[in-house]
Write a protein that holds these residues in place. Structure first.
Motif, PDB file in Angstrom:
ATOM      1  N   TYR A  85     -12.600  10.622  -0.040  1.00 54.66           N
ATOM      2  CA  TYR A  85     -14.042  10.389  -0.073  1.00 54.66           C
ATOM      3  C   TYR A  85     -14.314   9.352   1.013  1.00 54.66           C
ATOM      4  CZ  TYR A  85     -18.584   8.945  -2.110  1.00 54.66           C
ATOM      5  OH  TYR A  85     -19.911   8.656  -2.325  1.00 54.66           O
ATOM      6  N   PHE A  86     -15.357   9.564   1.781  1.00 56.89           N
ATOM      7  CA  PHE A  86     -15.530   8.725   2.973  1.00 56.89           C
ATOM      8  C   PHE A  86     -15.583   7.242   2.645  1.00 56.89           C
ATOM      9  CE2 PHE A  86     -20.106   7.445   3.160  1.00 56.89           C
ATOM     10  CZ  PHE A  86     -20.571   8.127   2.025  1.00 56.89           C
ATOM     11  N   ARG A 102      -6.019   7.572   5.685  1.00 56.09           N
ATOM     12  CA  ARG A 102      -6.490   8.150   6.958  1.00 56.09           C
ATOM     13  C   ARG A 102      -5.937   7.364   8.150  1.00 56.09           C
ATOM     14  NH1 ARG A 102     -11.792   8.486   4.132  1.00 56.09           N
ATOM     15  NH2 ARG A 102     -12.523   6.688   5.354  1.00 56.09           N
ATOM     16  N   ILE A 103      -5.947   6.029   8.046  1.00 58.95           N
ATOM     17  CA  ILE A 103      -5.412   5.211   9.147  1.00 58.95           C
ATOM     18  C   ILE A 103      -3.928   5.531   9.358  1.00 58.95           C
ATOM     19  CG2 ILE A 103      -4.925   2.881   9.993  1.00 58.95           C
ATOM     20  CD1 ILE A 103      -7.244   1.885   8.134  1.00 58.95           C
ATOM     21  N   ALA A 104      -3.170   5.597   8.258  1.00 61.60           N
ATOM     22  CA  ALA A 104      -1.726   5.846   8.380  1.00 61.60           C
ATOM     23  C   ALA A 104      -1.463   7.215   9.016  1.00 61.60           C
ATOM     24  CB  ALA A 104      -1.068   5.754   7.008  1.00 61.60           C
ATOM     25  N   ILE A 157      -3.324  -1.877   7.638  1.00 60.43           N
ATOM     26  CA  ILE A 157      -3.904  -0.666   7.052  1.00 60.43           C
ATOM     27  C   ILE A 157      -4.687  -0.998   5.773  1.00 60.43           C
ATOM     28  CG2 ILE A 157      -3.234   1.440   5.798  1.00 60.43           C
ATOM     29  CD1 ILE A 157      -1.019   1.832   7.930  1.00 60.43           C
ATOM     30  N   CYS A 158      -4.215  -1.982   5.028  1.00 53.19           N
ATOM     31  CA  CYS A 158      -4.941  -2.402   3.820  1.00 53.19           C
ATOM     32  C   CYS A 158      -6.065  -3.379   4.143  1.00 53.19           C
ATOM     33  CB  CYS A 158      -3.967  -3.036   2.825  1.00 53.19           C
ATOM     34  SG  CYS A 158      -2.826  -1.841   2.105  1.00 53.19           S
ATOM     35  N   LEU A 159      -5.833  -4.226   5.134  1.00 53.34           N
ATOM     36  CA  LEU A 159      -6.815  -5.270   5.446  1.00 53.34           C
ATOM     37  C   LEU A 159      -8.139  -4.701   5.954  1.00 53.34           C
ATOM     38  CD1 LEU A 159      -7.416  -8.299   5.747  1.00 53.34           C
ATOM     39  CD2 LEU A 159      -6.495  -8.162   8.079  1.00 53.34           C
ATOM     40  N   VAL A 160      -8.064  -3.745   6.862  1.00 55.37           N
ATOM     41  CA  VAL A 160      -9.290  -3.258   7.525  1.00 55.37           C
ATOM     42  C   VAL A 160     -10.288  -2.643   6.534  1.00 55.37           C
ATOM     43  CG1 VAL A 160     -10.151  -1.492   9.128  1.00 55.37           C
ATOM     44  CG2 VAL A 160      -8.393  -3.126   9.863  1.00 55.37           C
ATOM     45  N   PRO A 161      -9.861  -1.723   5.651  1.00 58.42           N
ATOM     46  CA  PRO A 161     -10.852  -1.197   4.690  1.00 58.42           C
ATOM     47  C   PRO A 161     -11.431  -2.291   3.788  1.00 58.42           C
ATOM     48  CG  PRO A 161      -8.947   0.256   4.795  1.00 58.42           C
ATOM     49  CD  PRO A 161      -8.585  -0.984   5.574  1.00 58.42           C
ATOM     50  N   ALA A 167     -10.843   6.413  11.568  1.00 62.76           N
ATOM     51  CA  ALA A 167     -10.682   6.559  10.115  1.00 62.76           C
ATOM     52  C   ALA A 167     -11.827   5.937   9.333  1.00 62.76           C
ATOM     53  CB  ALA A 167      -9.357   5.931   9.681  1.00 62.76           C
ATOM     54  N   GLN A 168     -12.738   5.255   9.990  1.00 59.84           N
ATOM     55  CA  GLN A 168     -13.779   4.515   9.267  1.00 59.84           C
ATOM     56  C   GLN A 168     -14.764   5.462   8.572  1.00 59.84           C
ATOM     57  OE1 GLN A 168     -17.086   2.524  11.533  1.00 59.84           O
ATOM     58  NE2 GLN A 168     -15.605   2.695  13.208  1.00 59.84           N
TER      59      GLN A 168
END
Lengths: 213, 213
Positions: free
Chosen positions: A6-7, A16-18, A165-169, A203-204
């Protein structure tokens, strides 16, 4: 591979980033969380937890974003998302888990809905709750990132990995109730470095096919 | 090694089980969470997040229970706490993360304190909250464990591993507000199998030196 996501989901955003960092092409299956599609029978057969993401790889339906990302790292060696030595790997996993265990689950959509419906929390109280847990987690993260020579352009050294990968979202998520990111200069610096990398940028949420205004 | 923990902490309980399974001797340093000792300056130097556990191994202060357990598994091969193939490893990590990401953080002491102090939730409302998130997580876990031939005497096959290490402290935790475990026969069966193993039994809260009635 097929990603059920889900977006707006931070956990799907991580996967998605990975996938992008690894250069893995994948199909999308969209699960509209606000419409409750995660509780449809067909999806429950794929993920009995009624959460996103799920990554289907052949016969395997993989759940839980961190488990999925470790799976991708074990099956697609390049580029590595974890460093080599056990204590470095422990550091990166701990940084990732500050977000994935100590911030994000407490601020998840279903928790906010419980606060509103069951505890009758108003919008202001929900906003205070939301920002409280991010601020607490970011304070710990900032202290761990800022004091450690292992921190580089990214959370660990000069290539992006599991912690980034966890920090950005989570930084994206912090905009929901306009958290002041002033106290977290290292987090902000790393976030900017990540967003300059196409794998993160593409991936955003707003760039996904199921994105809504 | 030195484990900074607290007898009632589920996350410290996990690490105690892992240390016991690996046969690693360790010293204890107790951090009394209800007295707020996790916010003392000395401890913040070890763990800026003000959470337990922290495992000191030589010069390294390791945080986050799942990261610590993976570190122990990478540095002490026998017995393995994760299976061999990537998709099996992903299954076990996902089962562990249902507890560590989707149940435990939402029911943690600091969250319950926020509910009481900031949202003025009474004891009954806190109890409903507490059991709601365990029941939701256990329903997903039970569905995943019950339907899968990979489940054996333990969560994955016939030897205990990472998923069992997370499951047992959560079952202990579920007694706090007397959650009915009737709907989760597989979870109960695996819990009983684990508690027959000394590494689990000796790690339980009431058997720790800092235990209180």
């Amino acid at each position: 591979m097929k990603l059920h996501g889900y977006f707006r989901s931070s956990a799907a955003f991580r996967v998605r980033i990975a996938l992008n960092l690894k250069g893995i092409a994948y199909d999308n299956a969209f699960v509209h969380l606000r419409k409750g599609e995660q509780r449809n029978g067909a999806y429950l057969g794929v993920n009995p937890q009624a959460l996103v993401p799920t990554l289907e790889d052949g016969a395997h339906a993989l759940t839980q974003s961190l488990a999925i990302i470790e799976y991708l790292d074990e099956t697609h060696a390049t580029p590595p998302l974890l460093p080599r030595t056990p204590h470095e790997r422990a550091r990166v996993r701990a940084l990732a888990q500050i977000v994935a265990c100590d911030i994000h689950p407490i601020d998840n959509l279903r928790v906010l809905q419980y606060l509103q419906k069951e505890l009758k929390a108003d919008e202001a109280a929900v906003g205070r709750w939301f920002n409280h847990w991010i601020a607490l987690g970011f304070a710990g993260l900032e202290a761990m990132l800022g004091k450690d020579a292992a921190t580089g352009r990214f959370c660990h050294g000069d290539t992006p990995g599991l912690a980034d990968i966890c920090l950005v979202p989570q930084v994206f998520n912090s905009k929901r109730y306009s958290l002041d990111l002033g106290p977290y200069p290292t987090i902000r610096r790393i976030y900017e470095a990540c967003m300059a990398v196409p794998a993160f940028d593409l991936a955003q949420p707003s760039k996904q096919p199921d994105a809504e205004p």
